[in-house]
Design a protein around this motif. Structure first.
Motif, PDB file in Angstrom:
ATOM      1  N   VAL A  58     -28.617 -39.594 -13.473  1.00  0.00           N
ATOM      2  CA  VAL A  58     -28.223 -39.283 -14.727  1.00  0.00           C
ATOM      3  C   VAL A  58     -26.731 -38.862 -14.890  1.00  0.00           C
ATOM      4  CG1 VAL A  58     -28.464 -37.519 -16.712  1.00  0.00           C
ATOM      5  CG2 VAL A  58     -30.473 -38.733 -15.725  1.00  0.00           C
ATOM      6  N   GLY A  59     -25.896 -39.368 -15.685  1.00  0.00           N
ATOM      7  CA  GLY A  59     -24.345 -39.140 -15.896  1.00  0.00           C
ATOM      8  C   GLY A  59     -23.655 -40.292 -15.332  1.00  0.00           C
ATOM      9  N   ALA A  60     -24.278 -40.963 -14.267  1.00  0.00           N
ATOM     10  CA  ALA A  60     -23.399 -42.068 -13.665  1.00  0.00           C
ATOM     11  C   ALA A  60     -23.286 -43.312 -14.771  1.00  0.00           C
ATOM     12  CB  ALA A  60     -24.318 -42.811 -12.594  1.00  0.00           C
ATOM     13  N   SER A  61     -22.314 -44.121 -14.598  1.00  0.00           N
ATOM     14  CA  SER A  61     -22.063 -45.209 -15.333  1.00  0.00           C
ATOM     15  C   SER A  61     -23.252 -46.066 -15.475  1.00  0.00           C
ATOM     16  CB  SER A  61     -20.902 -46.088 -14.842  1.00  0.00           C
ATOM     17  OG  SER A  61     -20.573 -47.404 -15.432  1.00  0.00           O
ATOM     18  N   SER A  66     -30.668 -48.721 -27.252  1.00  0.00           N
ATOM     19  CA  SER A  66     -29.605 -48.382 -25.820  1.00  0.00           C
ATOM     20  C   SER A  66     -30.587 -48.030 -24.644  1.00  0.00           C
ATOM     21  CB  SER A  66     -29.170 -47.002 -26.348  1.00  0.00           C
ATOM     22  OG  SER A  66     -29.928 -45.991 -26.325  1.00  0.00           O
ATOM     23  N   VAL A  67     -31.669 -48.696 -24.535  1.00  0.00           N
ATOM     24  CA  VAL A  67     -32.395 -48.433 -23.435  1.00  0.00           C
ATOM     25  C   VAL A  67     -32.825 -49.904 -22.835  1.00  0.00           C
ATOM     26  CG1 VAL A  67     -34.885 -47.384 -22.614  1.00  0.00           C
ATOM     27  CG2 VAL A  67     -33.477 -46.283 -24.396  1.00  0.00           C
ATOM     28  N   ILE A  68     -32.470 -49.862 -21.462  1.00  0.00           N
ATOM     29  CA  ILE A  68     -33.131 -51.198 -20.680  1.00  0.00           C
ATOM     30  C   ILE A  68     -34.192 -50.758 -19.836  1.00  0.00           C
ATOM     31  CG2 ILE A  68     -30.831 -52.105 -20.670  1.00  0.00           C
ATOM     32  CD1 ILE A  68     -30.349 -51.316 -18.049  1.00  0.00           C
ATOM     33  N   ALA A  87     -31.906 -44.840 -20.446  1.00  0.00           N
ATOM     34  CA  ALA A  87     -31.072 -44.805 -21.585  1.00  0.00           C
ATOM     35  C   ALA A  87     -29.653 -44.797 -21.415  1.00  0.00           C
ATOM     36  CB  ALA A  87     -31.619 -43.539 -22.277  1.00  0.00           C
ATOM     37  N   ASP A  88     -28.870 -45.044 -22.293  1.00  0.00           N
ATOM     38  CA  ASP A  88     -27.647 -45.394 -22.324  1.00  0.00           C
ATOM     39  C   ASP A  88     -26.875 -44.552 -23.647  1.00  0.00           C
ATOM     40  OD1 ASP A  88     -24.602 -45.854 -22.304  1.00  0.00           O
ATOM     41  OD2 ASP A  88     -24.912 -47.941 -23.539  1.00  0.00           O
ATOM     42  N   LYS A  89     -26.273 -43.720 -23.116  1.00  0.00           N
ATOM     43  CA  LYS A  89     -25.278 -42.512 -24.172  1.00  0.00           C
ATOM     44  C   LYS A  89     -23.889 -42.776 -23.779  1.00  0.00           C
ATOM     45  CE  LYS A  89     -25.339 -38.471 -26.708  1.00  0.00           C
ATOM     46  NZ  LYS A  89     -25.906 -37.121 -26.758  1.00  0.00           N
ATOM     47  N   SER A  90     -23.078 -43.348 -24.712  1.00  0.00           N
ATOM     48  CA  SER A  90     -21.486 -43.550 -24.546  1.00  0.00           C
ATOM     49  C   SER A  90     -21.071 -44.173 -23.066  1.00  0.00           C
ATOM     50  CB  SER A  90     -20.963 -42.129 -24.719  1.00  0.00           C
ATOM     51  OG  SER A  90     -21.140 -41.384 -25.851  1.00  0.00           O
ATOM     52  N   GLY A  91     -21.886 -45.026 -22.756  1.00  0.00           N
ATOM     53  CA  GLY A  91     -21.630 -45.759 -21.476  1.00  0.00           C
ATOM     54  C   GLY A  91     -21.990 -44.800 -20.044  1.00  0.00           C
ATOM     55  N   ARG A  92     -22.966 -43.928 -20.277  1.00  0.00           N
ATOM     56  CA  ARG A  92     -23.314 -43.004 -19.109  1.00  0.00           C
ATOM     57  C   ARG A  92     -24.909 -43.186 -18.954  1.00  0.00           C
ATOM     58  NH1 ARG A  92     -19.801 -42.740 -15.526  1.00  0.00           N
ATOM     59  NH2 ARG A  92     -17.724 -42.359 -16.442  1.00  0.00           N
ATOM     60  N   ILE A  93     -25.682 -43.035 -18.101  1.00  0.00           N
ATOM     61  CA  ILE A  93     -26.825 -42.945 -18.051  1.00  0.00           C
ATOM     62  C   ILE A  93     -27.213 -41.343 -18.472  1.00  0.00           C
ATOM     63  CG2 ILE A  93     -29.117 -42.810 -16.469  1.00  0.00           C
ATOM     64  CD1 ILE A  93     -27.686 -44.528 -14.410  1.00  0.00           C
ATOM     65  N   ALA A  94     -28.047 -41.345 -19.698  1.00  0.00           N
ATOM     66  CA  ALA A  94     -28.345 -40.041 -20.562  1.00  0.00           C
ATOM     67  C   ALA A  94     -29.944 -39.695 -19.820  1.00  0.00           C
ATOM     68  CB  ALA A  94     -28.540 -40.500 -21.918  1.00  0.00           C
ATOM     69  N   ALA A  95     -30.536 -40.538 -19.704  1.00  0.00           N
ATOM     70  CA  ALA A  95     -32.146 -40.239 -19.075  1.00  0.00           C
ATOM     71  C   ALA A  95     -32.691 -41.440 -18.463  1.00  0.00           C
ATOM     72  CB  ALA A  95     -33.009 -39.898 -20.251  1.00  0.00           C
ATOM     73  N   ILE A  96     -33.606 -41.202 -17.682  1.00  0.00           N
ATOM     74  CA  ILE A  96     -34.258 -41.978 -16.846  1.00  0.00           C
ATOM     75  C   ILE A  96     -35.791 -41.921 -17.109  1.00  0.00           C
ATOM     76  CG2 ILE A  96     -34.649 -43.274 -14.533  1.00  0.00           C
ATOM     77  CD1 ILE A  96     -32.174 -41.975 -13.575  1.00  0.00           C
ATOM     78  N   THR A  97     -36.611 -42.961 -17.081  1.00  0.00           N
ATOM     79  CA  THR A  97     -37.980 -42.485 -17.266  1.00  0.00           C
ATOM     80  C   THR A  97     -38.887 -43.458 -16.814  1.00  0.00           C
ATOM     81  OG1 THR A  97     -37.563 -41.674 -19.619  1.00  0.00           O
ATOM     82  CG2 THR A  97     -39.797 -42.338 -19.085  1.00  0.00           C
ATOM     83  N   TRP A  98     -39.605 -43.010 -15.761  1.00  0.00           N
ATOM     84  CA  TRP A  98     -40.762 -43.979 -15.091  1.00  0.00           C
ATOM     85  C   TRP A  98     -42.057 -43.959 -15.973  1.00  0.00           C
ATOM     86  CZ3 TRP A  98     -37.241 -41.161 -12.082  1.00  0.00           C
ATOM     87  CH2 TRP A  98     -36.964 -41.750 -11.102  1.00  0.00           C
ATOM     88  N   ALA A  99     -42.822 -45.069 -16.067  1.00  0.00           N
ATOM     89  CA  ALA A  99     -44.233 -44.889 -16.694  1.00  0.00           C
ATOM     90  C   ALA A  99     -44.962 -45.674 -15.654  1.00  0.00           C
ATOM     91  CB  ALA A  99     -44.082 -45.431 -18.103  1.00  0.00           C
ATOM     92  N   TRP A 100     -45.920 -45.339 -15.496  1.00  0.00           N
ATOM     93  CA  TRP A 100     -46.994 -46.023 -14.773  1.00  0.00           C
ATOM     94  C   TRP A 100     -48.448 -46.125 -15.284  1.00  0.00           C
ATOM     95  CZ3 TRP A 100     -44.183 -42.010 -12.617  1.00  0.00           C
ATOM     96  CH2 TRP A 100     -43.384 -42.394 -11.768  1.00  0.00           C
ATOM     97  N   ALA A 101     -49.118 -47.434 -15.343  1.00  0.00           N
ATOM     98  CA  ALA A 101     -50.242 -47.584 -15.982  1.00  0.00           C
ATOM     99  C   ALA A 101     -51.502 -47.212 -15.241  1.00  0.00           C
ATOM    100  CB  ALA A 101     -50.577 -49.281 -15.947  1.00  0.00           C
ATOM    101  N   VAL A 102     -52.420 -46.464 -15.723  1.00  0.00           N
ATOM    102  CA  VAL A 102     -53.714 -45.731 -15.031  1.00  0.00           C
ATOM    103  C   VAL A 102     -54.828 -46.268 -15.793  1.00  0.00           C
ATOM    104  CG1 VAL A 102     -54.912 -43.895 -14.718  1.00  0.00           C
ATOM    105  CG2 VAL A 102     -52.526 -43.742 -14.320  1.00  0.00           C
TER     106      VAL A 102
END
Length: 183
Positions: A128-131, A148-150, A167-182
């Motif tokens: 988070v915070g990286a390009s 803004s999410v890939i 998630a992108d915010k101003s060219g920086r990673i703002a958040a990362i989300t993992w999601a797993w199916a159960v």
């Protein structure tokens, strides 16, 4: 008679010319085709490491959670068994895990893991915070983009079932989300 002699000679000249032209071209195309699976394999290896990191982090997000939530629900497959979803809030992340009591020992399965702060278990290019552009340089093209999410699939066997999103915010990673199916 001269046509009968000229025909094999003509064939031979044609095949010699094709060999001179086609061999280098086939070698070049072969190199390109061999490089493609290697590039895809590199993405797959990075995504497998991210999946493993996320799973470990979801199970043990921090030593002392800021808060804990527990939600009880009936197991879909064994209605007499009550399972639990545990939510642990830590600095910069929230972990949700599904505790399946129909298994012995109890199976702890990750559900979601959103991260909003840098974490030492992630590569610096994916912190988070990286390009934000660095994500696509490291992982390639995403499975899909929404605003803004890939999102990338963590499983090449079951695409889209388990995912990681950036998630992108101003060219920086703002958040990362993992999601797993159960199931």
């Amino acid at each position: 008679m001269s046509f009968m002699i000229a025909r094999p000679l003509l064939k031979r000249v044609f095949w010699d010319a094709m060999t001179v032209i086609a061999r280098p071209l086939m070698g070049f195309l072969g190199m390109l085709l061999c490089a493609l699976p290697v590039a895809a394999l590199a993405d797959e290896q990075v995504l497998k490491r991210l999946d493993s990191t996320g799973r470990e982090l979801a199970k043990r997000p921090c030593i002392t959670p800021l808060s804990t939530g527990v939600k009880r629900l009936l197991n879909q497959h064994v209605p007499s068994v009550q399972d639990v979803i545990v939510t642990l809030r830590c600095h910069g992340l929230v972990s949700e895990t599904y505790h399946a009591y129909s298994y012995k020992p109890v199976a702890v399965l990750p559900l979601t893991l959103p991260i909003s702060a840098p974490h030492q278990s992630l590569p610096k290019e994916l912190q988070v915070g990286a390009s934000f552009a660095g994500v696509m340089r490291m992982l390639g093209q995403p499975m899909f983009r929404q605003g803004s999410v890939i999102t990338y699939s963590l499983s090449f066997e079951s695409p889209g079932e388990d995912t990681i999103s950036f998630a992108d915010k101003s060219g920086r990673i703002a958040a990362i989300t993992w999601a797993w199916a159960v199931d």
